[in-house]
Design an enzyme around this catalytic site. Structure first.
Site, PDB file in Angstrom:
ATOM      1  N   GLY A 174      69.873  -1.977  19.344  1.00  0.00           N
ATOM      2  CA  GLY A 174      70.906  -1.725  20.223  1.00  0.00           C
ATOM      3  C   GLY A 174      71.539  -3.178  20.698  1.00  0.00           C
ATOM      4  O   GLY A 174      71.401  -4.164  20.091  1.00  0.00           O
TER       5      GLY A 174
ATOM      6  N   GLU B  69      74.833   1.707  16.027  1.00  0.00           N
ATOM      7  CA  GLU B  69      75.804   1.849  16.799  1.00  0.00           C
ATOM      8  C   GLU B  69      77.148   0.930  16.884  1.00  0.00           C
ATOM      9  O   GLU B  69      78.109   1.127  16.713  1.00  0.00           O
ATOM     10  CB  GLU B  69      75.174   1.994  18.381  1.00  0.00           C
ATOM     11  CG  GLU B  69      75.725   3.118  19.385  1.00  0.00           C
ATOM     12  CD  GLU B  69      74.878   2.920  20.568  1.00  0.00           C
ATOM     13  OE1 GLU B  69      74.280   3.712  20.899  1.00  0.00           O
ATOM     14  OE2 GLU B  69      74.854   1.591  21.237  1.00  0.00           O
TER      15      GLU B  69
END
Lengths: 505, 505
Positions: free
Chosen positions: A265, A290
């Site tokens: 993250g 991501e």
């Protein structure tokens, strides 16, 4: 200008070049805008700034949909300008946060893989203007994104109109870095054919109906760099605990020495923990994440990571220079995809990711709060953590065991907001140690978490809660009237710590 | 016996036929058993009952893993016998519930799609004995399941030993009904090639290494029927609200008149709500669910549903006679798959399911509690509701607005246990109405839920809470010290209702 026009290879579009102010003037009160941008990277900048200028003389409100948080203080100035009706799916700006929590504008905190699906399904209002940053437009009308893809493909595909911001200071070498793939509508969809982190399944740019392009603006705004938060003693300890856990998994034959594709993250803790792998024995690692932060490039440089897939690259100023100054070196090790694909449950489950995300707090049973301070005030948003944790092979959450000099314990009896339920959390890690919760019943989890993860100053207090809860019984014992006592103590006394419990064994 | 042996087409296995008592004697203290069975259907019965008999003379404990809840009071007698160490991933028995909540044995409440993955990955202890009910064993060594598939494929594939219970009272016509497919390990896995509810992607039986078959037992125990709970006034109203919502979706162009493949959770409320579709205008419906209850067959009979996929068939006594007495009529409209496939995020997201599950309670922001009474006492388990809600196109939760004659409001300020977060819940339905929460910020959701779904007797009380919470501010306003006041009032006064609030507007 002549040189800039070379970035628009389809010369029939040259007439569409306008100033940002012009483009901003097309936007009407009540419209919905889809802006490129994901964690400070690749955001449309010129038109939104021009829109903020317009707001000084004119009253209007718009919905702002993005990939994730914007850079260049855009979320700040948009929020201050008072022109936001609804913002989704993620933000990370202090001013915007304040306005959200004051109820000054609405914020919808969404799983980052869901937004594109909801646009495609017509659940969210149709995008009136997609405003996306690009490196160039190809001769066959494809828009080449810059440093993030985010939700841009869904925005341009489903918007009524498109405004392209061609950033002439972004290298044309970025072309070829992206892999754009949009699933068909649900029910008519084929399997997404991605089976390895480094597969390419789409096109290098976003194919668009060029008739929808209303304007093209040339810009030179560079992305905002990430603030550098170097690893500290605690994050180094957390990295070591994580490595110990992974080592045990290899030892047990559940992982190989290449582990499994890694997701980490956004934020300094996850970045530092990932950085910790640099001195580990693991090798030939892959990243399917991501956002790529500095740590991923450090791992590439160290020869630890051989491929990284993401929807955004968010770097410190120094690392920006290194990466974008040596794109040749990294190009064949990178791919940027839509966030719908990076965060897609189908892919995450298929690849069996190791997912590492930051918790704001977790409770003795393993429920995680990623978003709400004291259960009420939005921090940033859930981001992709839910997409990953639910579907990963290993859903790992990391946090320091205490905050504010010990006045806050990150482990509480009952989290004041649940973003990830006990069903979705495999391992929790603090600087104190890790707790592997897989296959454990709640009563087992509580013991392990208190023993392994809680800071010594809060152990007695949490044990006391748990033991009182046990007298009440249940699968997940609680004393409901005291479940939020840590939080209410903090509000009342400025600390979660109750002095008289210190002696409790 | 001669006739029974015809059910074992591979005659080299005939020597393995034993009595249930023999087979049960092989099980040692500390072992892990994988039992077939999913919501009362297709459970191994003879060997578990023999094991319970053994426990009368001998002390031992085993882990019991299943598909979901067992029928024939098996969970009750296993729990009473005191031989369970750990039970997963779901149960629905009153006695077992009592023992779980008393801490007498451990229960791990898992997403039903996760168990097989955790067995394959070696996270759960290896299954020592898979004990599965079958119609027959084919000449090429495939085990043909009976009325459920559940986790049986993962159990037999990864177990050290297999015991087969051939139920000679189950029709051999069941052969051909099943579609067995097991994904490869994560990281080496191809896309699951299922793109329509009626696709067949696997084999008709469970291919096994027949060397692992330790024994074969012939049985005649039939599945326990489901208790019939006929639709009542409230469930009929809920069905009508659901139909209104779906009609609006069709009107808005987001669904066609065939809707999308339907999933409905186990239990009388979901069954009644699904039954309500019988008089709707929707047609050519498909079901892609976990369990097929009576309502699905009523919809097939009414010509509303043309195909149904699930991992289990759980019927009332009357419906059992009708379906198993006329299998020819239903065979080409049905398929039974492993629960890993019926509940797989990849498939649920791809098909874009409409998912209807029952909530125990939900809160003003749309978080759902499916499992824990007053936050502590386990009811049944999350089952597949999380698999479906997270990944469905439409995650719908239904519940009556009040329970216990109005002493309990199913809508509370803060659910006392979170199984489905605000991020995963699209629509909530009570007999009062529905609230479509998609794309709404928490403050919008609270208004809509209180207005549309709460019982009139609790509206003032919830409005008062929400308004006090608004004075505190935040993205998700709460008054933490009163967040569980409904639950603590219930514990103290036997009702959540506070009399003096009644006058509050």
């Amino acid at each position: 200008m002549e040189k800039n026009l070379e970035r628009i290879k389809d010369s029939s579009l040259h007439d569409l070049v306008v100033q940002a102010e012009n483009a901003a003037s097309w936007i009407r009160d009540g419209m919905t805008l889809g802006l490129s941008g994901f964690t400070r990277a690749g955001d449309a900048k010129a038109v939104p700034f021009a829109l903020v200028e317009r707001a000084k003389k004119e009253k209007f409100k718009v919905n702002i949909f993005t990939g994730a948080s914007l850079g260049s203080d855009l979320d700040k100035v948009l929020s201050e300008a008072g022109i936001i009706n609804k913002r989704l799916p993620f933000q990370a700006d202090a001013t915007m946060r304040k306005n959200i929590n004051a109820g000054n504008h609405l914020f919808v905190d969404q799983h980052l893989s869901h937004t594109a699906e909801m646009i495609r399904n017509g659940v969210l209002p149709q995008i009136d203007f997609a405003i996306v940053e690009a490196v160039s437009i190809t001769a066959d009308g494809m828009i080449i994104p810059t440093t993030s893809v985010g939700n841009s493909l869904a925005f341009v595909t489903h918007a009524k109109n498109i405004i392209v911001e061609i950033n002439v200071d972004q290298s044309e070498q970025l072309e070829g870095l992206h892999d754009l793939y949009e699933p068909a509508e649900q029910g008519r969809r084929l399997p997404i054919p991605l089976t390895k982190a480094d597969d390419r399944i789409g096109t290098v740019g976003m194919p668009v109906d060029t008739d929808k392009i209303r304007g093209i603006v040339f810009t030179k705004y560079m992305d905002s760099p990430s603030p550098i938060v170097p690893p500290d003693h605690e994050t180094e300890e957390m990295a070591q605990h994580l490595i110990s856990f992974l080592r045990e998994e290899v030892h047990a034959g559940r992982l190989s020495n290449n582990l499994a594709p890694l997701q980490a993250g956004i934020g300094s803790v996850a970045n530092a923990v990932l950085h910790g792998l640099i001195d580990s024995e693991f090798e030939d690692l892959q990243v399917y994440s991501e956002v790529l932060q500095d740590s991923v490039f450090e791992l590439i440089d160290a020869g630890k990571v051989n491929f990284a897939s993401a929807c955004s690259i968010t770097l410190s100023e120094e690392m920006m220079k290194q990466v974008y100054g040596n794109l040749e070196k990294y190009r064949d090790k990178l791919v940027l995809r839509p966030q719908e694909i990076t965060n897609h449950p189908e892919i995450i489950r298929r690849l069996g990711l190791i997912s590492i995300n930051t918790a704001l707090e977790f409770d003795i049973y393993g429920n995680v709060n990623s978003t709400h301070v004291s259960g009420t005030k939005m921090m940033n948003g859930i981001g992709g953590s839910g997409d990953f944790a639910r579907n990963a092979k290993l859903a790992i959450f990391v946090t320091k065991s205490i905050a504010k000099g010990g006045n806050i314990s990150s482990i509480v009896p009952f989290v004041a907001h649940v973003d990830h339920t006990e069903h979705d959390v495999d391992v929790v890690v603090t600087e104190q140690g890790y707790a592997d919760l897989r296959g454990l019943a709640p009563r087992e989890r509580a013991q392990l978490i208190i023993n392994n993860c809680v800071h010594p100053m809060y152990k007695a207090q949490l044990r006391q809660y748990f033991e009182e809860a046990l007298t009440r019984g249940g699968q997940t014992p609680h004393v409901l009237e005291k479940a939020f006592s840590f939080h209410t103590n903090l509000a009342k006394n400025g600390t979660m710590l109750v002095e008289e419990v210190k002696s409790y064994v």
